[in-house]
Design a protein around this motif. Structure first.
Motif, PDB file in Angstrom:
ATOM      1  N   ILE A  78       0.831  -1.199   0.000  1.00 56.05           N
ATOM      2  CA  ILE A  78       0.000   0.000   0.000  1.00 56.05           C
ATOM      3  C   ILE A  78       0.869   1.254   0.000  1.00 56.05           C
ATOM      4  O   ILE A  78       0.617   2.209  -0.746  1.00 56.05           O
ATOM      5  CB  ILE A  78      -0.964  -0.018   1.198  1.00 56.05           C
ATOM      6  CG1 ILE A  78      -2.016  -1.113   0.983  1.00 56.05           C
ATOM      7  CG2 ILE A  78      -1.638   1.332   1.385  1.00 56.05           C
ATOM      8  CD1 ILE A  78      -2.899  -1.348   2.170  1.00 56.05           C
ATOM      9  N   MET A  79       1.920   1.246   0.802  1.00 51.50           N
ATOM     10  CA  MET A  79       2.790   2.414   0.884  1.00 51.50           C
ATOM     11  C   MET A  79       3.498   2.668  -0.453  1.00 51.50           C
ATOM     12  O   MET A  79       3.524   3.806  -0.947  1.00 51.50           O
ATOM     13  CB  MET A  79       3.824   2.217   1.993  1.00 51.50           C
ATOM     14  CG  MET A  79       4.711   3.411   2.219  1.00 51.50           C
ATOM     15  SD  MET A  79       5.754   3.287   3.660  1.00 51.50           S
ATOM     16  CE  MET A  79       6.752   1.876   3.275  1.00 51.50           C
ATOM     17  N   GLN A  80       4.036   1.624  -1.063  1.00 45.40           N
ATOM     18  CA  GLN A  80       4.770   1.809  -2.306  1.00 45.40           C
ATOM     19  C   GLN A  80       3.852   2.258  -3.439  1.00 45.40           C
ATOM     20  O   GLN A  80       4.201   3.151  -4.207  1.00 45.40           O
ATOM     21  CB  GLN A  80       5.492   0.526  -2.690  1.00 45.40           C
ATOM     22  CG  GLN A  80       6.364   0.704  -3.904  1.00 45.40           C
ATOM     23  CD  GLN A  80       7.229  -0.510  -4.171  1.00 45.40           C
ATOM     24  OE1 GLN A  80       7.092  -1.526  -3.517  1.00 45.40           O
ATOM     25  NE2 GLN A  80       8.106  -0.394  -5.137  1.00 45.40           N
ATOM     26  N   GLU A  81       2.675   1.674  -3.537  1.00 47.50           N
ATOM     27  CA  GLU A  81       1.777   2.059  -4.625  1.00 47.50           C
ATOM     28  C   GLU A  81       1.164   3.433  -4.406  1.00 47.50           C
ATOM     29  O   GLU A  81       0.856   4.134  -5.367  1.00 47.50           O
ATOM     30  CB  GLU A  81       0.694   1.004  -4.814  1.00 47.50           C
ATOM     31  CG  GLU A  81       1.230  -0.281  -5.403  1.00 47.50           C
ATOM     32  CD  GLU A  81       2.023  -0.067  -6.686  1.00 47.50           C
ATOM     33  OE1 GLU A  81       1.594   0.708  -7.567  1.00 47.50           O
ATOM     34  OE2 GLU A  81       3.104  -0.661  -6.813  1.00 47.50           O
ATOM     35  N   ARG A  89       0.873  10.663 -11.181  1.00 51.75           N
ATOM     36  CA  ARG A  89      -0.136  11.698 -11.355  1.00 51.75           C
ATOM     37  C   ARG A  89       0.502  13.006 -11.819  1.00 51.75           C
ATOM     38  O   ARG A  89      -0.035  13.682 -12.667  1.00 51.75           O
ATOM     39  CB  ARG A  89      -0.885  11.925 -10.049  1.00 51.75           C
ATOM     40  CG  ARG A  89      -2.006  12.933 -10.183  1.00 51.75           C
ATOM     41  CD  ARG A  89      -2.709  13.174  -8.877  1.00 51.75           C
ATOM     42  NE  ARG A  89      -1.791  13.840  -7.958  1.00 51.75           N
ATOM     43  CZ  ARG A  89      -1.628  13.501  -6.689  1.00 51.75           C
ATOM     44  NH1 ARG A  89      -2.326  12.516  -6.186  1.00 51.75           N
ATOM     45  NH2 ARG A  89      -0.781  14.138  -5.911  1.00 51.75           N
ATOM     46  N   ARG A  90       1.647  13.345 -11.296  1.00 55.92           N
ATOM     47  CA  ARG A  90       2.287  14.607 -11.658  1.00 55.92           C
ATOM     48  C   ARG A  90       2.705  14.631 -13.122  1.00 55.92           C
ATOM     49  O   ARG A  90       2.573  15.627 -13.782  1.00 55.92           O
ATOM     50  CB  ARG A  90       3.515  14.835 -10.785  1.00 55.92           C
ATOM     51  CG  ARG A  90       3.168  15.149  -9.377  1.00 55.92           C
ATOM     52  CD  ARG A  90       4.424  15.429  -8.598  1.00 55.92           C
ATOM     53  NE  ARG A  90       4.107  15.545  -7.186  1.00 55.92           N
ATOM     54  CZ  ARG A  90       4.956  15.376  -6.228  1.00 55.92           C
ATOM     55  NH1 ARG A  90       6.211  15.098  -6.514  1.00 55.92           N
ATOM     56  NH2 ARG A  90       4.607  15.488  -4.968  1.00 55.92           N
ATOM     57  N   ARG A  91       3.208  13.515 -13.611  1.00 66.28           N
ATOM     58  CA  ARG A  91       3.705  13.494 -14.986  1.00 66.28           C
ATOM     59  C   ARG A  91       2.592  13.283 -15.997  1.00 66.28           C
ATOM     60  O   ARG A  91       2.693  13.707 -17.119  1.00 66.28           O
ATOM     61  CB  ARG A  91       4.738  12.378 -15.147  1.00 66.28           C
ATOM     62  CG  ARG A  91       6.073  12.739 -14.565  1.00 66.28           C
ATOM     63  CD  ARG A  91       7.055  11.656 -14.813  1.00 66.28           C
ATOM     64  NE  ARG A  91       6.883  10.667 -13.761  1.00 66.28           N
ATOM     65  CZ  ARG A  91       7.189   9.402 -13.867  1.00 66.28           C
ATOM     66  NH1 ARG A  91       7.701   8.949 -14.958  1.00 66.28           N
ATOM     67  NH2 ARG A  91       7.000   8.581 -12.873  1.00 66.28           N
ATOM     68  N   ILE A  96      -2.921  13.316 -22.556  1.00 66.28           N
ATOM     69  CA  ILE A  96      -4.332  12.907 -22.631  1.00 66.28           C
ATOM     70  C   ILE A  96      -4.370  11.446 -23.034  1.00 66.28           C
ATOM     71  O   ILE A  96      -3.802  11.042 -24.040  1.00 66.28           O
ATOM     72  CB  ILE A  96      -5.092  13.770 -23.661  1.00 66.28           C
ATOM     73  CG1 ILE A  96      -5.060  15.223 -23.210  1.00 66.28           C
ATOM     74  CG2 ILE A  96      -6.509  13.267 -23.823  1.00 66.28           C
ATOM     75  CD1 ILE A  96      -5.617  16.179 -24.216  1.00 66.28           C
ATOM     76  N   GLY A  97      -5.053  10.633 -22.253  1.00 61.13           N
ATOM     77  CA  GLY A  97      -5.180   9.204 -22.568  1.00 61.13           C
ATOM     78  C   GLY A  97      -3.870   8.463 -22.439  1.00 61.13           C
ATOM     79  O   GLY A  97      -3.478   7.781 -23.371  1.00 61.13           O
ATOM     80  N   THR A 103      -1.849   2.022 -14.362  1.00 60.52           N
ATOM     81  CA  THR A 103      -2.880   2.364 -13.383  1.00 60.52           C
ATOM     82  C   THR A 103      -3.551   1.109 -12.863  1.00 60.52           C
ATOM     83  O   THR A 103      -3.771   0.970 -11.652  1.00 60.52           O
ATOM     84  CB  THR A 103      -3.921   3.298 -14.029  1.00 60.52           C
ATOM     85  OG1 THR A 103      -3.247   4.437 -14.563  1.00 60.52           O
ATOM     86  CG2 THR A 103      -4.951   3.729 -13.015  1.00 60.52           C
ATOM     87  N   TRP A 104      -3.871   0.185 -13.745  1.00 62.75           N
ATOM     88  CA  TRP A 104      -4.520  -1.052 -13.308  1.00 62.75           C
ATOM     89  C   TRP A 104      -3.596  -1.888 -12.453  1.00 62.75           C
ATOM     90  O   TRP A 104      -4.021  -2.537 -11.502  1.00 62.75           O
ATOM     91  CB  TRP A 104      -5.020  -1.861 -14.512  1.00 62.75           C
ATOM     92  CG  TRP A 104      -6.278  -1.281 -15.060  1.00 62.75           C
ATOM     93  CD1 TRP A 104      -6.421  -0.627 -16.244  1.00 62.75           C
ATOM     94  CD2 TRP A 104      -7.564  -1.269 -14.436  1.00 62.75           C
ATOM     95  NE1 TRP A 104      -7.714  -0.207 -16.393  1.00 62.75           N
ATOM     96  CE2 TRP A 104      -8.436  -0.592 -15.297  1.00 62.75           C
ATOM     97  CE3 TRP A 104      -8.057  -1.755 -13.235  1.00 62.75           C
ATOM     98  CZ2 TRP A 104      -9.786  -0.399 -15.001  1.00 62.75           C
ATOM     99  CZ3 TRP A 104      -9.397  -1.557 -12.934  1.00 62.75           C
ATOM    100  CH2 TRP A 104     -10.241  -0.891 -13.806  1.00 62.75           C
ATOM    101  N   ARG A 105      -2.314  -1.893 -12.792  1.00 63.53           N
ATOM    102  CA  ARG A 105      -1.354  -2.633 -11.975  1.00 63.53           C
ATOM    103  C   ARG A 105      -1.230  -2.020 -10.577  1.00 63.53           C
ATOM    104  O   ARG A 105      -1.148  -2.734  -9.575  1.00 63.53           O
ATOM    105  CB  ARG A 105       0.008  -2.663 -12.661  1.00 63.53           C
ATOM    106  CG  ARG A 105       0.973  -3.629 -11.980  1.00 63.53           C
ATOM    107  CD  ARG A 105       2.275  -3.717 -12.691  1.00 63.53           C
ATOM    108  NE  ARG A 105       3.076  -2.591 -12.225  1.00 63.53           N
ATOM    109  CZ  ARG A 105       4.108  -2.095 -12.867  1.00 63.53           C
ATOM    110  NH1 ARG A 105       4.476  -2.598 -14.007  1.00 63.53           N
ATOM    111  NH2 ARG A 105       4.776  -1.090 -12.368  1.00 63.53           N
ATOM    112  N   ALA A 106      -1.242  -0.715 -10.510  1.00 69.15           N
ATOM    113  CA  ALA A 106      -1.173  -0.044  -9.214  1.00 69.15           C
ATOM    114  C   ALA A 106      -2.419  -0.329  -8.381  1.00 69.15           C
ATOM    115  O   ALA A 106      -2.330  -0.593  -7.180  1.00 69.15           O
ATOM    116  CB  ALA A 106      -0.997   1.460  -9.410  1.00 69.15           C
TER     117      ALA A 106
END
Length: 134
Positions: A78-81, A89-91, A96-97, A103-106
């Motif tokens: 949980i901490m690492q993800e 999120r920042r990058r 777009i898209g 994301t699904w792996r996280a």
């Protein structure tokens, strides 16, 4: 010379720990705290297996150790993800898209961490019911 052992990742803010890899050279290894938690959980799991095999009443201690290891693995995931999602999120705001696989792996790894936490609480309840006499 920088003597500080702990550092913070510039992109995600995750805590990092620096270990000296060589006494002769100025060579260092950098680990995340989540990786160190996983290593500790692995050592606790090995100790639980050895305890269950070596001692006749070692199953009680093994249940406690496995629950503790599951707690460590779940917290580390949980901490690492959480830190990884902050860095992504920042990058990815300008794109777009962007790639959906990361994301699904996280999300899947976070769900696995939550599952480990729930199983650790079940393990602690089982350990408490085995060790307490009513």
């Amino acid at each position: 010379m920088d003597r500080q052992i702990t550092h913070i990742c510039a992109s995600c803010g995750a805590p990092l720990i620096r270990f000296r890899a060589s006494r002769a050279l100025r060579l260092y290894r950098i680990f995340t705290v989540a990786d160190l938690i996983r290593i500790t959980g692995l050592l606790v799991t090995v100790a639980a297996i050895l305890s269950a095999v070596a001692f006749p009443r070692g199953i009680r201690a093994a249940v406690f150790m496995v629950a503790t290891a599951l707690l460590a693995f779940g917290a580390a995931d949980i901490m690492q993800e959480t830190f990884a999602m902050r860095a992504r999120r920042r990058r990815s705001e300008a794109i777009i898209g962007g790639p959906k696989g990361q994301t699904w792996r996280a999300v899947a790894r976070t769900v696995a961490g939550l599952t480990c936490l729930m199983l650790s609480f079940v393990g602690f309840m089982i350990w408490a019911s085995v060790t307490t006499e009513i």
